[in-house]
Design an enzyme around this catalytic site. Structure first.
Site, mmCIF file in Angstrom:
data_model
loop_
_atom_site.group_PDB
_atom_site.id
_atom_site.type_symbol
_atom_site.label_atom_id
_atom_site.label_comp_id
_atom_site.label_asym_id
_atom_site.label_seq_id
_atom_site.Cartn_x
_atom_site.Cartn_y
_atom_site.Cartn_z
ATOM 1 N N VAL A 1 0.871 -1.172 0.000
ATOM 2 C CA VAL A 1 0.000 0.000 0.000
ATOM 3 C C VAL A 1 0.906 1.220 0.000
ATOM 4 C CG1 VAL A 1 -1.781 1.265 1.254
ATOM 5 C CG2 VAL A 1 -1.758 -1.234 1.334
ATOM 6 N N CYS A 2 0.605 2.182 -0.841
ATOM 7 C CA CYS A 2 1.285 3.479 -0.840
ATOM 8 C C CYS A 2 2.806 3.285 -0.956
ATOM 9 C CB CYS A 2 0.865 4.247 0.413
ATOM 10 S SG CYS A 2 1.159 6.019 0.375
#
Length: 165
Positions: A102-103
């Site tokens: 994520v991210c």
């Protein structure tokens, strides 16, 4: 399925919770008979960027024992990509079937060599840095390149959690 959530100090908790909640509902609602999620880190507890502390279940386990690793992002992910001790631990997931981020967690997957010749995404502020690790950087919320799945900025974690379900 056995999943390792990779946690660290100064994590962005929404990166983690956005994917953790939907996946644990798979377990809670018994959609899969064998489903396990472990919180993993190099220390016995971590604190997010606001100081909220989380106790860790597994301290620096061998990640090859998991079917999937999930690496949320956060401010410190930008530094951890250059931390050889941390990256060596992440590399123990080399044989793990699924690598997910994520991210800015994609920077950690990249530093471990898991994004080589792949298409990936990350936080929009880190596209240039991600280019050091993968073949193509794209502006998508979720990128699924075979066994490696990356997602964009923080709110994409919820989309990714639902996608994985």
């Amino acid at each position: 399925m056995k999943i390792a959530f990779i946690l660290f100090d100064n994590i962005t908790l929404l990166d983690f919770i956005g994917i953790y909640d939907p996946l644990n509902r798979v377990k809670l609602l018994k959609f899969l008979d064998e489903f396990e999620c472990d919180l993993c880190a190099i220390n016995s507890s971590i604190k997010d960027n606001f100081g909220l502390e989380i106790s860790i279940e597994k301290i620096k386990p061998d990640l090859s024992n998991y079917d999937m690793i999930i690496d949320p992002g956060g401010i410190r992910a930008r530094q951890l990509q250059f931390d050889s001790e941390f990256i060596d631990w992440i590399k123990t997931a080399k044989e793990t079937k699924y690598k997910v981020s994520v991210c800015t967690g994609s920077l950690i997957l990249g530093a471990a060599g898991f994004l080589k010749n792949k298409t990936a995404t990350t936080n929009f502020n880190e596209y240039e840095n991600l280019k050091n690790y993968c073949k193509h950087v794209v502006d998508n919320r979720i990128v699924d390149d075979r066994n490696t799945i990356t997602s964009g900025a923080v709110t994409s974690s919820i989309d990714l959690g639902l996608y994985l379900c």
